[in-house]
Design a protein around this motif. Structure first.
Motif, PDB file in Angstrom:
ATOM      1  N   GLY A 151      -2.100  -2.052   0.389  1.00 15.87           N
ATOM      2  CA  GLY A 151      -0.891  -1.565  -0.267  1.00 15.87           C
ATOM      3  C   GLY A 151      -0.382  -0.268   0.323  1.00 15.87           C
ATOM      4  O   GLY A 151       0.076   0.611  -0.405  1.00 15.87           O
ATOM      5  N   VAL A 152      -0.448  -0.158   1.653  1.00  9.29           N
ATOM      6  CA  VAL A 152      -0.031   1.080   2.312  1.00  9.29           C
ATOM      7  C   VAL A 152       0.857   0.766   3.507  1.00  9.29           C
ATOM      8  O   VAL A 152       0.875  -0.358   4.013  1.00  9.29           O
ATOM      9  CB  VAL A 152      -1.242   1.916   2.782  1.00  9.29           C
ATOM     10  N   SER A 153       1.581   1.782   3.949  1.00 14.50           N
ATOM     11  CA  SER A 153       2.300   1.763   5.216  1.00 14.50           C
ATOM     12  C   SER A 153       1.921   3.026   5.968  1.00 14.50           C
ATOM     13  O   SER A 153       1.670   4.073   5.355  1.00 14.50           O
ATOM     14  CB  SER A 153       3.820   1.705   4.998  1.00 14.50           C
ATOM     15  N   LEU A 155       0.304  10.983   2.208  1.00 14.62           N
ATOM     16  CA  LEU A 155      -0.635  11.935   2.781  1.00 14.62           C
ATOM     17  C   LEU A 155      -0.302  12.097   4.260  1.00 14.62           C
ATOM     18  O   LEU A 155      -0.118  11.104   4.974  1.00 14.62           O
ATOM     19  CB  LEU A 155      -2.084  11.461   2.626  1.00 14.62           C
ATOM     20  N   VAL A 156      -0.243  13.348   4.708  1.00 13.75           N
ATOM     21  CA  VAL A 156       0.119  13.665   6.091  1.00 13.75           C
ATOM     22  C   VAL A 156      -1.039  14.431   6.717  1.00 13.75           C
ATOM     23  O   VAL A 156      -1.385  15.523   6.248  1.00 13.75           O
ATOM     24  CB  VAL A 156       1.407  14.505   6.159  1.00 13.75           C
ATOM     25  N   TYR A 157      -1.619  13.874   7.787  1.00 19.17           N
ATOM     26  CA  TYR A 157      -2.687  14.582   8.494  1.00 19.17           C
ATOM     27  C   TYR A 157      -2.139  15.151   9.796  1.00 19.17           C
ATOM     28  O   TYR A 157      -1.496  14.447  10.575  1.00 19.17           O
ATOM     29  CB  TYR A 157      -3.865  13.646   8.798  1.00 19.17           C
ATOM     30  N   HIS A 170       1.467   5.240   0.179  1.00 22.68           N
ATOM     31  CA  HIS A 170       0.764   4.326  -0.721  1.00 22.68           C
ATOM     32  C   HIS A 170       1.792   3.540  -1.526  1.00 22.68           C
ATOM     33  O   HIS A 170       2.115   3.855  -2.661  1.00 22.68           O
ATOM     34  CB  HIS A 170      -0.165   5.109  -1.654  1.00 22.68           C
ATOM     35  N   THR A 171       2.326   2.485  -0.912  1.00 20.90           N
ATOM     36  CA  THR A 171       3.409   1.720  -1.548  1.00 20.90           C
ATOM     37  C   THR A 171       2.951   0.929  -2.763  1.00 20.90           C
ATOM     38  O   THR A 171       3.771   0.521  -3.581  1.00 20.90           O
ATOM     39  CB  THR A 171       4.045   0.760  -0.525  1.00 20.90           C
ATOM     40  N   THR A 177      -7.324   4.864  -1.265  1.00 19.34           N
ATOM     41  CA  THR A 177      -6.329   4.581  -2.299  1.00 19.34           C
ATOM     42  C   THR A 177      -6.870   4.880  -3.690  1.00 19.34           C
ATOM     43  O   THR A 177      -6.614   4.148  -4.652  1.00 19.34           O
ATOM     44  CB  THR A 177      -5.876   3.115  -2.212  1.00 19.34           C
ATOM     45  N   ASN A 178      -7.607   5.966  -3.818  1.00 22.49           N
ATOM     46  CA  ASN A 178      -8.128   6.421  -5.096  1.00 22.49           C
ATOM     47  C   ASN A 178      -8.360   7.924  -4.970  1.00 22.49           C
ATOM     48  O   ASN A 178      -8.816   8.390  -3.932  1.00 22.49           O
ATOM     49  CB  ASN A 178      -9.435   5.687  -5.439  1.00 22.49           C
TER      50      ASN A 178
END
Length: 526
Positions: free
Chosen positions: A91-93, A115-117, A192-193, A467-468
C-alpha cells in the motif's frame, strides 16, 4: 486566546482533519459516467484495506528499480511503478528526487503521509502546518540592510536537513525543499497510500501550488489508468507512451471554459480558478493573478533559483536540534502520564525529522557485524499520527542478519550502498526471493514473511520503511529469538533432534540481531 491556546486549537483542528471520514461514494449516481473517472472515486478505509490485502498473494518477489524519470529544470524525479504487485501489497508508492545545487522543489502536498530519507546532500525545508503562526520574522536591521521600505517578511518555521535525516510529512500538508549545498541532493520518498488519512484511492497524487509539472502529472495519470486496467509490463508501458502524450494534451482543455488557454499551459492548483475570484481572495489586482497563471516554459517541479534563496532560517543545524530537543523535553515533562497522539501542545513546533545515519545513535551494534538504528513513534512522536516507522542498517564484509519476520507491518527496503543477498520465505515455506539487492534497488517484504540478509564483500547499507508506527520484528535465531524462548524439549520434539542439538540452536548465537562470516564458516568446518 494566547499563543499556547492557539497552537492547541490548531492541533485539535488538524487532528480532526486527519481522522475525518469522507462519506462513501455513491456509485449508483455515477454508473453512467466515463469509466476513466472511476479511479477518482473516494473509498472507505475498510474497502481500501481489503484492496491492498488482496494484492498480497505473492509467489515471487523481485528487486525493482524506477520505471519513470521526469526531467525538470534543476533536477529529476524518478518513480517506481506503484502498480508493482509488491508495492500494491504494501500500500505504498515510492519516488526519488535528484536536485541540483540551488534547486527548489516547488511547494506541493500529497494525498498520503510521507517519509523522506536524505540519501545525499543538505538543504532547508518548509512544512506549512495549518493554523500555526509565522514564527520566523526578518529583523528590522536586516530589513534596512537589504532595501529601504521593504516589507518585513514572516513565515512558518524552516528546518535544516542533512544526509541521514528522515523527515515525516503528514498528508495534505504543503512542503518544499531547497538545496543550498554544493552537491546534488538525493532523497527517497515513500507515500503510504493505504493509510487511513488517504480517503481518495490507492493512486499517488501530488497537488502542486506552483509551476507546471505537466510531465509528472501525466505519468501519475498513466499509473492510475494502468491500475484500472490491470498491471502491465514495462515494455507495454513504453509502447503507448507517445500515443498517450498526444491524447492527453487536447484532453486538458475544458470546452466552454473561459480559462481554456490558461489550463492548457499550466496545471497547478491556482491555474484553474477564476482570475477575479482569486484577485478578491488575495486582495490583489487581476494582473498579478494573470502573471501567476501564465507559467512560462516546461520547468517541471524542480526549478533553479536565480540567486541564493534568502529566507529566515536557524543559524546552525546544531542550534536547531538543541531547541527541538528542549521543546520535546518540556512537552514530556508536562504530560508524563497522559496520552500522546503526536499532535497536541507542541504541534506547531514539533520535530519532523531525526537523523538515523549517525553511528552514535545506533540501537543495536556489533563491532564485527554492523549496526542498526530504528525510528518509531517513541523517538519521533509525529510517526504515531502517520502510522509509519523506519530503520537504517549497516552490514560489514559478509556479515548478516538472523532470520526474522515483522509481526505488524510491511517492510520496504532501499539499498543505499553495496549489495546484500536477501532471502524471503512465505507462509507455505516457499522462497519467494533469493537474490542480491544492489545499490539503488527496492525490495518489499510483506508482513510476516520471514527474511534474512547477508552483505557482499563490500558490505551493505540500507534504509527500510515500515507501515506501522511501532514496527516489531521477531528473530528466529539469537539471544532474543523465538527459538531461544521455547523449552529445549519443545525445540527437540518439533525438529526431531536431540536435546543437545536443541541447546545449540538456542544458545550458540549470543548476538541479538547479527551473525558474522567467521562464525558461520567455523560452523561449516566443524
Amino acid at each position: 486566546m494566547n499563543r499556547w491556546q492557539g497552537e492547541q486549537h490548531a492541533a485539535a483542528q488538524l487532528s480532526q482533519n486527519i481522522s475525518h471520514q469522507i462519506p462513501q461514494h455513491d456509485h449508483n449516481k455515477d454508473k453512467d459516467k466515463d469509466k476513466n473517472n472511476k479511479s477518482f472515486a473516494p473509498v472507505t478505509s475498510s474497502e481500501q484495506q481489503f484492496q491492498f490485502q488482496n494484492e498480497c498473494q505473492i509467489n515471487r518477489l523481485n528487486s525493482i528499480e524506477p520505471t519513470s524519470r521526469i526531467q525538470s529544470e534543476a533536477g529529476t524525479t524518478e518513480w517506481w511503478n506503484p502498480n508493482s504487485q509488491q508495492l500494491r501489497c504494501a500500500g505504498v508508492s515510492v519516488f526519488k528526487y535528484n536536485v541540483e545545487p540551488n534547486g527548489l522543489v516547488l511547494p506541493s502536498f500529497t494525498n498520503a503521509p510521507q517519509l523522506v530519507y536524505i540519501v545525499q546532500g543538505r538543504g532547508i525545508q518548509g512544512t506549512v502546518m495549518p493554523g500555526c503562526a509565522e514564527t520566523f520574522q526578518e529583523s528590522q536591521q536586516g530589513q534596512r540592510q537589504q532595501r529601504p521600505g521593504r516589507f518585513q517578511d514572516q513565515h512558518q518555521k524552516i528546518r535544516r536537513f542533512r544526509k541521514g535525516d528522515m523527515i515525516a510529512l503528514p498528508a495534505g500538508v504543503v512542503h518544499w525543499f531547497y538545496n543550498d549545498g554544493n552537491e546534488r541532493l538525493v532523497t527517497v520518498n515513500l507515500l503510504h497510500t493505504a493509510n487511513s488519512d488517504n480517503q481518495l484511492d490507492n493512486n499517488p497524487r501530488r497537488f502542486n501550488l506552483a509551476g507546471n509539472p505537466e510531465e509528472e502529472q501525466r505519468r501519475l495519470r498513466r499509473f492510475a489508468q494502468q491500475q484500472m486496467q490491470g498491471s502491465r509490463s514495462e515494455s507495454e508501458e513504453m509502447e503507448d507512451e507517445d500515443e498517450e502524450e498526444q491524447d492527453n494534451r487536447p484532453s486538458r482543455r475544458q470546452s466552454g471554459s473561459r480559462h481554456e488557454q490558461q489550463s492548457s499551459s499550466c496545471n497547478n492548483l491556482l491555474c484553474a480558478f477564476d482570475q477575479e475570484f482569486l484577485a478578491q481572495a488575495f486582495n490583489v489586482d487581476t494582473s498579478l493573478i494573470r502573471r501567476l497563471q501564465e507559467v512560462r516554459g516546461q520547468k517541471g517541479s524542480i526549478i533553479r533559483v536565480r540567486d541564493r534563496l534568502d529566507v529566515v532560517s536557524p543559524p546552525t543545524m546544531e542550534e536547531e536540534e538543541r531547541e527541538e530537543s528542549r521543546q520535546e523535553q518540556r512537552y514530556r515533562e508536562r504530560r508524563p502520564y497522559g496520552r500522546d497522539n503526536g499532535l497536541e501542545e507542541t504541534f506547531c513546533a514539533m520535530r519532523l525529522k531525526e537523523n538515523i545515519a549517525d553511528p552514535e545513535r545506533a540501537d543495536i551494534v556489533n563491532p564485527q557485524a554492523g549496526r542498526l538504528c530504528t525510528l518509531n513513534r517513541y523517538n519521533l512522536p509525529i510517526l504515531n499520527a502517520l502510522g509509519l516507522s523506519a530503520e537504517r542498517g549497516v552490514l560489514y564484509n559478509r556479515a548478516g542478519t538472523v532470520p526474522q519476520w515483522c509481526i505488524n507491518a510491511h517492510k520496504i527496503l532501499y539499498m543505499l550502498e553495496g549489495r546484500a543477498r536477501i532471502q524471503v520465505v512465505n507462509e507455505n515455506g516457499d522462497t519467494v526471493f533469493d537474490d542480491n539487492v544492489e545499490q539503488g534497488q527496492l525490495l518489499t517484504v510483506p508482513q510476516n514473511f520471514a527474511f534474512m540478509k547477508r552483505a557482499g564483500s563490500e558490505g551493505a547499507e540500507w534504509v527500510s520503511f515500515f507501515t506501522n508506527s511501532e514496527a516489531a520484528n521477531t528473530p528466529l535465531a539469537g539471544q532474543v529469538s523465538a527459538i531461544r524462548a521455547m523449552p529445549e524439549e519443545v525445540v527437540a520434539a518439533s525438529y526431531q533432534i536431540s536435546r543437545e542439538d536443541a541447546r545449540k540452536l538456542k544458545f550458540n548465537n549470543e548476538d541479538t540481531f547479527f551473525f558474522t562470516s567467521s562464525r558461520s564458516e567455523r560452523r561449516d568446518e566443524a
